[in-house]
Design a protein around this motif. Structure first.
Motif, PDB file in Angstrom:
ATOM      1  N   SER A  39       0.838  -1.190   0.000  1.00 40.64           N
ATOM      2  CA  SER A  39       0.000   0.000   0.000  1.00 40.64           C
ATOM      3  C   SER A  39       0.875   1.243   0.000  1.00 40.64           C
ATOM      4  O   SER A  39       2.012   1.215   0.451  1.00 40.64           O
ATOM      5  CB  SER A  39      -0.897  -0.010   1.242  1.00 40.64           C
ATOM      6  N   THR A  41       0.573   5.568   0.757  1.00 38.87           N
ATOM      7  CA  THR A  41      -0.183   6.769   1.093  1.00 38.87           C
ATOM      8  C   THR A  41       0.766   7.958   0.895  1.00 38.87           C
ATOM      9  O   THR A  41       1.982   7.752   0.744  1.00 38.87           O
ATOM     10  CB  THR A  41      -0.663   6.770   2.558  1.00 38.87           C
ATOM     11  N   ASP A  44       4.218   8.067   2.306  1.00 33.29           N
ATOM     12  CA  ASP A  44       5.333   7.330   1.711  1.00 33.29           C
ATOM     13  C   ASP A  44       6.149   8.175   0.731  1.00 33.29           C
ATOM     14  O   ASP A  44       7.108   7.680   0.144  1.00 33.29           O
ATOM     15  CB  ASP A  44       4.809   6.086   0.977  1.00 33.29           C
ATOM     16  N   SER A 233       2.346  15.541  -2.058  1.00 31.16           N
ATOM     17  CA  SER A 233       1.447  15.518  -0.896  1.00 31.16           C
ATOM     18  C   SER A 233       0.212  16.383  -1.107  1.00 31.16           C
ATOM     19  O   SER A 233      -0.770  16.228  -0.393  1.00 31.16           O
ATOM     20  CB  SER A 233       2.195  15.972   0.358  1.00 31.16           C
ATOM     21  N   ILE A 241      -3.446   7.537  -6.608  1.00 31.34           N
ATOM     22  CA  ILE A 241      -3.504   7.883  -5.181  1.00 31.34           C
ATOM     23  C   ILE A 241      -4.141   9.257  -4.986  1.00 31.34           C
ATOM     24  O   ILE A 241      -4.853   9.495  -4.013  1.00 31.34           O
ATOM     25  CB  ILE A 241      -2.077   7.878  -4.568  1.00 31.34           C
ATOM     26  N   SER A 242      -3.855  10.202  -5.899  1.00 30.64           N
ATOM     27  CA  SER A 242      -4.367  11.563  -5.707  1.00 30.64           C
ATOM     28  C   SER A 242      -5.785  11.730  -6.239  1.00 30.64           C
ATOM     29  O   SER A 242      -6.488  12.641  -5.830  1.00 30.64           O
ATOM     30  CB  SER A 242      -3.440  12.579  -6.405  1.00 30.64           C
ATOM     31  N   PRO A 246      -9.288   7.899  -4.347  1.00 25.21           N
ATOM     32  CA  PRO A 246     -10.131   8.612  -3.374  1.00 25.21           C
ATOM     33  C   PRO A 246     -11.593   8.703  -3.823  1.00 25.21           C
ATOM     34  O   PRO A 246     -12.503   8.575  -2.996  1.00 25.21           O
ATOM     35  CB  PRO A 246      -9.488  10.000  -3.300  1.00 25.21           C
TER      36      PRO A 246
END
Lengths: 402, 199
Positions: A39, A41, A44, A233, A241-242, A246
């Motif tokens: 995984s 996030t 990381d 981030s 991920i971004s 979500p």
């Protein structure tokens, strides 16, 4: 769904897998997303904003270890000391290749896949690209045209956020639903103006790039730190991920299972459908089987092929979908050449911020019929930057004079 | 020219420049930095002094700190122990020994004991010869020292933030800002891979 674990299983969490998970969960399907790696996030993104002196090798990286563990991955421009955690170890996952025809298999085995390290340049194909098989006789005429795909380009661009120029509508790169494009720097503008004067049909412009210049779905515009491949981030460039994961999670319909390598797909000759997905846990080596009404295979070109070839049955002794024997053949790498040069002058100009989008010149050959002595064409991607301290190495002298 | 800064919209999720500096600072603090534990001492204290003095000739202390203040000897020690190949290390060490022996032969004194002008003249002659002639099969010591000093200096905190101007996350992009003589240059190359030739 009584006899199935899920409505749908999506194999792979990279760009296409993330999209499949988003679309299916938003349509109300209960979806299992399988990822072979660990995984990830935003926590990381350990290299993000980290200056050179905080890396043991000042960003040169541990080349002895790279030669042993990452001989292929380290040939990718985005590989380095700030990003090495995102690449598969070649030493742990070797593959055979023909020395006369080597293939650089770049792999990111983690949640989000290569969407974390990708190049982000996202031009559309134009109408001509869809018709050229028919026009020049190379390949089979495709059953789809640009107008069939156009609404999907709109749909994707609006969701992932693509910034780009909107002035020059190339027949090979139509203007899409873009956010405002980033600006070219002084040197790039100089080159673009020079080209336009000499070749009116050729344009050097900012490349369409999946990096935000406007807020979008809770993601912030780019803050111009520069090296996107370290992770972001603020979610300013598109990655699973971004962006897509979500959205899929927000539906409440998504189950993500990481560390699960797909060993094969089960085929049911009665229903003539895939009836299950067999996985092996990469840490415990425990086996498990999942079932769903539909299965989406989004494991990347080579890994999806690998899964199909490993999915043998009485009906498909040479691998699922491989009655032709063509599966896994006729693979072509993305060929490119690199040239660089020095443009003297412009010493009174520099940039504030590090722009993560390049400039490009869409293809201009063979637009109206066959005008060049080769088929079809190519495009240029480029960028210009001001010379800096690294030039000191090759300048003669030393001390204050240097 | 259309500037992106004009189209920058501070929104609910955008961060202003100050917030970014704070964010970057938080990152810096929360990250553990592996130490440069040398696997085996490859340089004596005397040799490190020699390397320090040569590095300070290449980037001397001016109104900003020089190579010694930036910790270049420690960087050279780390590179030699953990980054150079065995052949590159051997070339560096033998070149360093020749450099030291040459000073002793010419002046009857160790390099470290020469006057400032003797040191400068001795180093200058060797570097001019090395940079003026045909490329040697193995890079001469003085040239390796120059590469190591420049790289070690400009990637140090002192070199990147005091001598140069570091831009971590500017929040806005100015594509054609004005650069005046005396302005500090960008510490850039934000990309993943630097380049260094030790062979």
């Amino acid at each position: 769904m009584s006899q199935h674990d899920f409505d749908a299983i999506v194999i792979g969490s990279g760009i296409s897998g993330g999209w499949a998970a988003k679309e299916l969960t938003e349509k109300g399907l209960k979806v299992l997303l399988l990822e072979r790696g660990r995984s990830i996030t935003p926590a990381d993104y350990v290299g993000e904003h980290k200056p050179a002196w905080q890396f043991p090798f000042r960003q040169l990286g541990d080349r002895t270890r790279y030669a042993r563990d990452y001989p292929i991955q380290s040939t990718c421009y985005a590989f380095g000391e700030p990003t090495e955690q995102f690449w598969a170890k070649d030493s742990e996952q070797p593959y055979g290749q023909d020395p006369a025809h080597p293939f650089r298999w770049i792999r990111g085995n983690h949640l989000g896949g290569k969407s974390l390290m990708w190049g982000r340049t996202t031009p559309r194909w134009g109408p001509i690209n869809f018709e050229e098989n028919k026009r020049d006789g190379h390949g089979v005429d495709w059953p789809i045209r640009y107008d069939d795909i156009r609404p999907w380009y709109d749909h994707v661009e609006e969701f992932i956020g693509v910034s780009g120029q909107t002035e020059f509508d190339s027949p090979f790169a139509p203007v899409g639903r873009f956010q405002p494009g980033m600006a070219m720097n002084a040197c790039e503008t100089f080159v673009a103006d020079s080209i336009r004067k000499k070749f009116p049909d050729r344009r050097l412009t900012i490349a369409p790039s999946a990096v935000l210049t406007r807020p979008l779905h809770g993601r912030a515009p780019c803050h111009y730190c520069g090296p996107c491949e370290r992770g972001c981030s603020t979610g300013s460039y598109f990655s699973s991920i971004s962006s897509t994961l979500p959205a899929a999670k927000a539906t409440g319909n998504l189950t993500i299972v990481t560390d699960s390598v797909v060993a094969g797909l089960d085929y049911d000759p009665k229903t003539r459908k895939v009836s299950g997905v067999r996985v092996v846990d990469q840490n415990t080596r425990a086996g498990r089987r999942y079932t769903a009404r539909i299965v989406f295979l989004n494991a990347s070109t080579l890994a999806s092929t690998q899964i199909l070839l490993n999915s043998t049955s009485e009906s498909f002794p040479n691998g699922l979908g491989n009655r032709s024997g063509v599966l896994g053949h006729y693979l072509m790498d993305h060929p490119y050449l690199t040239v660089s040069g020095v443009i003297p002058g412009l010493l009174d100009k520099y940039t504030i911020g590090n722009r993560p989008a390049g400039v490009w010149m869409p293809r201009f050959h063979n637009v109206d019929g066959q005008t060049a002595p080769f088929l079809r064409g190519f495009s240029y991607e480029a960028s210009a930057s001001r010379a800096n301290w690294t030039d000191g190495v090759s300048m003669p002298g030393y001390g204050a004079a240097l | 020219m259309k500037h992106v800064s004009e189209s920058f919209e501070p929104g609910r999720n955008s961060l202003d420049r100050r917030a970014f500096v704070q964010l970057a600072a938080t990152f810096g603090l929360s990250l553990s930095v592996p130490g440069f534990a040398a696997k085996s001492p490859t340089l004596t204290a005397d040799e490190l002094t020699l390397i320090g003095e040569v590095s300070e000739l290449i980037i001397p202390t001016t109104d900003t700190g020089g190579a010694l203040s930036a910790g270049v000897p420690g960087f050279v020690k780390m590179m030699l122990a953990d980054w150079f190949s065995a052949a590159e290390r051997e070339n560096f060490i033998s070149g360093m020994n020749e450099f030291a022996a040459g000073a002793l032969k010419k002046h009857g004194k160790k390099f470290q004991e020469l006057t400032a002008s003797q040191k400068d003249q001795y180093f200058s002659e060797l570097l001019t010869t090395a940079e003026g002639g045909a490329p040697a099969p193995r890079t001469p010591f003085v040239v390796l020292m120059k590469r190591l000093t420049i790289f070690g200096y400009y990637t140090s905190e002192l070199g990147a933030t005091t001598e140069l101007r570091q831009q971590v996350a500017t929040a806005q992009y100015e594509p054609a800002a004005t650069f005046k003589p005396g302005d500090r240059a960008d510490s850039g190359i934000p990309g993943a891979m630097y380049w260094f030739n030790a062979s």
